[in-house]
Design a protein around this motif. Structure first.
Motif, PDB file in Angstrom:
ATOM      1  N   ILE A  12       0.837  -1.207   0.000  1.00 42.69           N
ATOM      2  CA  ILE A  12       0.000   0.000   0.000  1.00 42.69           C
ATOM      3  C   ILE A  12       0.872   1.257   0.000  1.00 42.69           C
ATOM      4  O   ILE A  12       0.599   2.224  -0.715  1.00 42.69           O
ATOM      5  CB  ILE A  12      -0.942  -0.007   1.225  1.00 42.69           C
ATOM      6  CG1 ILE A  12      -2.003  -1.096   1.060  1.00 42.69           C
ATOM      7  CG2 ILE A  12      -1.608   1.352   1.415  1.00 42.69           C
ATOM      8  CD1 ILE A  12      -2.867  -1.303   2.286  1.00 42.69           C
ATOM      9  N   ARG A  16       1.038   4.248  -2.812  1.00 43.21           N
ATOM     10  CA  ARG A  16       0.756   5.646  -2.454  1.00 43.21           C
ATOM     11  C   ARG A  16       1.925   6.570  -2.758  1.00 43.21           C
ATOM     12  O   ARG A  16       1.745   7.694  -3.213  1.00 43.21           O
ATOM     13  CB  ARG A  16       0.394   5.729  -0.973  1.00 43.21           C
ATOM     14  CG  ARG A  16      -0.981   5.159  -0.655  1.00 43.21           C
ATOM     15  CD  ARG A  16      -1.252   5.169   0.832  1.00 43.21           C
ATOM     16  NE  ARG A  16      -2.591   4.661   1.131  1.00 43.21           N
ATOM     17  CZ  ARG A  16      -3.017   4.347   2.343  1.00 43.21           C
ATOM     18  NH1 ARG A  16      -2.203   4.494   3.383  1.00 43.21           N
ATOM     19  NH2 ARG A  16      -4.245   3.891   2.531  1.00 43.21           N
ATOM     20  N   SER A  62      -4.547  -7.674 -10.986  1.00 45.37           N
ATOM     21  CA  SER A  62      -4.367  -8.373  -9.704  1.00 45.37           C
ATOM     22  C   SER A  62      -3.967  -7.392  -8.609  1.00 45.37           C
ATOM     23  O   SER A  62      -4.407  -7.495  -7.458  1.00 45.37           O
ATOM     24  CB  SER A  62      -3.293  -9.457  -9.835  1.00 45.37           C
ATOM     25  OG  SER A  62      -3.683 -10.453 -10.745  1.00 45.37           O
ATOM     26  N   GLU A  64      -4.771  -4.228  -8.421  1.00 41.62           N
ATOM     27  CA  GLU A  64      -5.940  -3.440  -8.022  1.00 41.62           C
ATOM     28  C   GLU A  64      -6.796  -4.195  -7.013  1.00 41.62           C
ATOM     29  O   GLU A  64      -7.299  -3.623  -6.040  1.00 41.62           O
ATOM     30  CB  GLU A  64      -6.766  -3.078  -9.257  1.00 41.62           C
ATOM     31  CG  GLU A  64      -6.089  -2.050 -10.158  1.00 41.62           C
ATOM     32  CD  GLU A  64      -6.914  -1.733 -11.387  1.00 41.62           C
ATOM     33  OE1 GLU A  64      -7.981  -2.361 -11.563  1.00 41.62           O
ATOM     34  OE2 GLU A  64      -6.495  -0.855 -12.170  1.00 41.62           O
ATOM     35  N   MET A  65      -6.948  -5.503  -7.231  1.00 42.39           N
ATOM     36  CA  MET A  65      -7.753  -6.307  -6.312  1.00 42.39           C
ATOM     37  C   MET A  65      -7.072  -6.422  -4.946  1.00 42.39           C
ATOM     38  O   MET A  65      -7.714  -6.280  -3.900  1.00 42.39           O
ATOM     39  CB  MET A  65      -7.996  -7.698  -6.902  1.00 42.39           C
ATOM     40  CG  MET A  65      -8.894  -8.578  -6.040  1.00 42.39           C
ATOM     41  SD  MET A  65      -9.358 -10.114  -6.863  1.00 42.39           S
ATOM     42  CE  MET A  65     -10.430  -9.478  -8.149  1.00 42.39           C
ATOM     43  N   MET A  67      -4.916  -4.332  -3.677  1.00 41.91           N
ATOM     44  CA  MET A  67      -4.958  -3.009  -3.061  1.00 41.91           C
ATOM     45  C   MET A  67      -6.302  -2.777  -2.372  1.00 41.91           C
ATOM     46  O   MET A  67      -6.364  -2.275  -1.242  1.00 41.91           O
ATOM     47  CB  MET A  67      -4.716  -1.937  -4.131  1.00 41.91           C
ATOM     48  CG  MET A  67      -4.682  -0.517  -3.592  1.00 41.91           C
ATOM     49  SD  MET A  67      -3.228  -0.221  -2.561  1.00 41.91           S
ATOM     50  CE  MET A  67      -3.458   1.518  -2.170  1.00 41.91           C
ATOM     51  N   LYS A  68      -7.372  -3.159  -3.036  1.00 47.31           N
ATOM     52  CA  LYS A  68      -8.718  -2.960  -2.495  1.00 47.31           C
ATOM     53  C   LYS A  68      -8.903  -3.716  -1.184  1.00 47.31           C
ATOM     54  O   LYS A  68      -9.332  -3.153  -0.170  1.00 47.31           O
ATOM     55  CB  LYS A  68      -9.748  -3.420  -3.524  1.00 47.31           C
ATOM     56  CG  LYS A  68     -11.190  -3.363  -3.038  1.00 47.31           C
ATOM     57  CD  LYS A  68     -12.130  -3.900  -4.109  1.00 47.31           C
ATOM     58  CE  LYS A  68     -13.574  -3.953  -3.603  1.00 47.31           C
ATOM     59  NZ  LYS A  68     -14.495  -4.510  -4.635  1.00 47.31           N
ATOM     60  N   TYR A  69      -8.541  -5.001  -1.188  1.00 45.14           N
ATOM     61  CA  TYR A  69      -8.779  -5.817   0.000  1.00 45.14           C
ATOM     62  C   TYR A  69      -7.723  -5.586   1.088  1.00 45.14           C
ATOM     63  O   TYR A  69      -8.025  -5.700   2.279  1.00 45.14           O
ATOM     64  CB  TYR A  69      -8.852  -7.296  -0.386  1.00 45.14           C
ATOM     65  CG  TYR A  69     -10.144  -7.634  -1.080  1.00 45.14           C
ATOM     66  CD1 TYR A  69     -11.322  -7.771  -0.356  1.00 45.14           C
ATOM     67  CD2 TYR A  69     -10.195  -7.780  -2.460  1.00 45.14           C
ATOM     68  CE1 TYR A  69     -12.525  -8.059  -0.994  1.00 45.14           C
ATOM     69  CE2 TYR A  69     -11.389  -8.066  -3.107  1.00 45.14           C
ATOM     70  CZ  TYR A  69     -12.556  -8.204  -2.365  1.00 45.14           C
ATOM     71  OH  TYR A  69     -13.742  -8.478  -2.997  1.00 45.14           O
ATOM     72  N   SER A  71      -6.354  -2.703   1.819  1.00 40.19           N
ATOM     73  CA  SER A  71      -6.766  -1.480   2.519  1.00 40.19           C
ATOM     74  C   SER A  71      -7.866  -1.783   3.525  1.00 40.19           C
ATOM     75  O   SER A  71      -7.863  -1.281   4.651  1.00 40.19           O
ATOM     76  CB  SER A  71      -7.246  -0.432   1.511  1.00 40.19           C
ATOM     77  OG  SER A  71      -6.208  -0.083   0.624  1.00 40.19           O
ATOM     78  N   LYS A  72      -8.822  -2.634   3.126  1.00 37.81           N
ATOM     79  CA  LYS A  72      -9.911  -3.000   4.034  1.00 37.81           C
ATOM     80  C   LYS A  72      -9.383  -3.777   5.233  1.00 37.81           C
ATOM     81  O   LYS A  72      -9.779  -3.543   6.377  1.00 37.81           O
ATOM     82  CB  LYS A  72     -10.953  -3.844   3.289  1.00 37.81           C
ATOM     83  CG  LYS A  72     -11.817  -3.056   2.315  1.00 37.81           C
ATOM     84  CD  LYS A  72     -12.852  -3.967   1.667  1.00 37.81           C
ATOM     85  CE  LYS A  72     -13.755  -3.177   0.713  1.00 37.81           C
ATOM     86  NZ  LYS A  72     -14.766  -4.056   0.072  1.00 37.81           N
ATOM     87  N   TYR A  75      -7.557  -1.517   7.646  1.00 39.47           N
ATOM     88  CA  TYR A  75      -8.515  -0.647   8.336  1.00 39.47           C
ATOM     89  C   TYR A  75      -9.195  -1.407   9.478  1.00 39.47           C
ATOM     90  O   TYR A  75      -9.311  -0.909  10.602  1.00 39.47           O
ATOM     91  CB  TYR A  75      -9.564  -0.132   7.347  1.00 39.47           C
ATOM     92  CG  TYR A  75     -10.633   0.723   7.995  1.00 39.47           C
ATOM     93  CD1 TYR A  75     -10.384   2.053   8.335  1.00 39.47           C
ATOM     94  CD2 TYR A  75     -11.892   0.188   8.282  1.00 39.47           C
ATOM     95  CE1 TYR A  75     -11.357   2.836   8.942  1.00 39.47           C
ATOM     96  CE2 TYR A  75     -12.872   0.962   8.892  1.00 39.47           C
ATOM     97  CZ  TYR A  75     -12.603   2.283   9.219  1.00 39.47           C
ATOM     98  OH  TYR A  75     -13.566   3.045   9.826  1.00 39.47           O
TER      99      TYR A  75
END
Length: 301
Positions: A12, A16, A62, A64-65, A67-69, A71-72, A75
């Motif tokens: 991540i 960034r 891959s 992008e996927m 990165m999405k999960y 980050s979740k 969090y």
């Protein structure tokens, strides 16, 4: 598939920052470590995550996927840590690492029964500031007391504990004890005893600025040895304030060097997100004992 939190956090950060070197700086790790973590993550998911286009980094499908999960996941993990940190926690044993001068002159007093906290037990070790920072980063200790400046990271917090000056230390019968104002030039011809502390490098640079030549007579292992050698009239040295005790006045004298002003800060360091009541309790415990030590044992200069 066992996902590694450090690898996800590194991934991540790289995305960034759009740069491996900047990501390494943010994470306080080496650039090869960042590269290794990204490669390990790619091997784990079985797919390339990042593409280079000149100075730009772009995410693959891959990537992008992930990165999405990722980050979740981070969090949710932070939410769990925040909730846990609000729950009072009792602990019977703490691991603490402190700088050598603190472990020699101050920490034994802190561990005396009238100062120590309840029935808690402690694993205490002496280490350099760099080592303490690494131990805390590796979660091998609960608290550290180290020299500043402390590099702020997303994992480590710090609170200023105390500041101390450095004083010229002379045998009690030395001619310079009668001199009201002492400058660097006055001590360069003396038998100067040094030891491994950063302020000696600063002192050497200051001497060079003034056009002088700094050649220590002896290099010893610690400030304790240096002070002992001064007591036996083998030379002069400089000592930080916390090494200066009232009982030393029988054999040595302490003087300020008018053109060499340096302050050394010491910090209490701990893991970010640690239970605040535990942090505050430890910090207050050390601070109150330092004040007691200052009144009873240290020499006010």
């Amino acid at each position: 598939m066992n996902l590694d939190i450090q690898q996800l956090k590194t991934f991540i950060t790289v995305v960034r920052e759009q740069n491996f070197r900047r990501a390494a700086k943010v994470l306080n790790v080496s650039q090869p470590t960042v590269t290794m973590r990204i490669k390990a993550l790619e091997q784990m998911v079985g797919s390339e995550l990042l593409k280079r286009h000149g100075n730009q980094l772009t995410l693959t499908p891959s990537g992008e996927m992930v990165m999405k999960y990722a980050s979740k996941m981070l969090y949710v993990l932070q939410e769990v840590k925040d909730h846990l940190s609000s729950i009072p926690v009792s602990k019977d044993r703490y691991s603490i690492a402190v700088i050598p001068s603190f472990s020699t002159y101050v920490f034994p007093r802190i561990l005396q029964p009238r100062y120590s906290q309840g029935q808690s037990q402690y694993n205490v070790q002496s280490a350099s500031s760099a080592k303490i920072f690494q131990l805390l980063s590796d979660r091998a200790i609960d608290f550290g007391i180290m020299r500043g400046p402390v590099k702020q990271t997303d994992q480590i917090e710090s609170k200023l504990l105390y500041s101390e000056k450095v004083y010229l230390t002379l045998p009690i019968n030395h001619p310079l004890t009668e001199q009201e104002d002492i400058y660097i030039k006055d001590i360069l011809s003396e038998n100067i005893i040094t030891y491994r502390r950063r302020f000696w490098s600063i002192f050497s640079s200051k001497v060079l600025e003034l056009g002088g030549d700094f050649k220590p007579k002896m290099v010893v292992d610690s400030e304790i040895t240096a002070k002992k050698f001064v007591k036996y009239n083998l030379g002069v040295t400089m000592l930080p304030e916390y090494c200066i005790r009232k009982k030393d006045l029988a054999t040595v004298t302490f003087k300020e060097i008018k053109d060499f002003h340096i302050k050394r800060d010491a910090y209490c360091v701990f893991e970010r997100g640690q239970n605040r009541s535990i942090v505050d309790e430890f910090y207050y415990w050390v601070q109150s004992t330092l004040e007691e030590d200052k009144r009873e044992a240290r020499l006010s200069l």
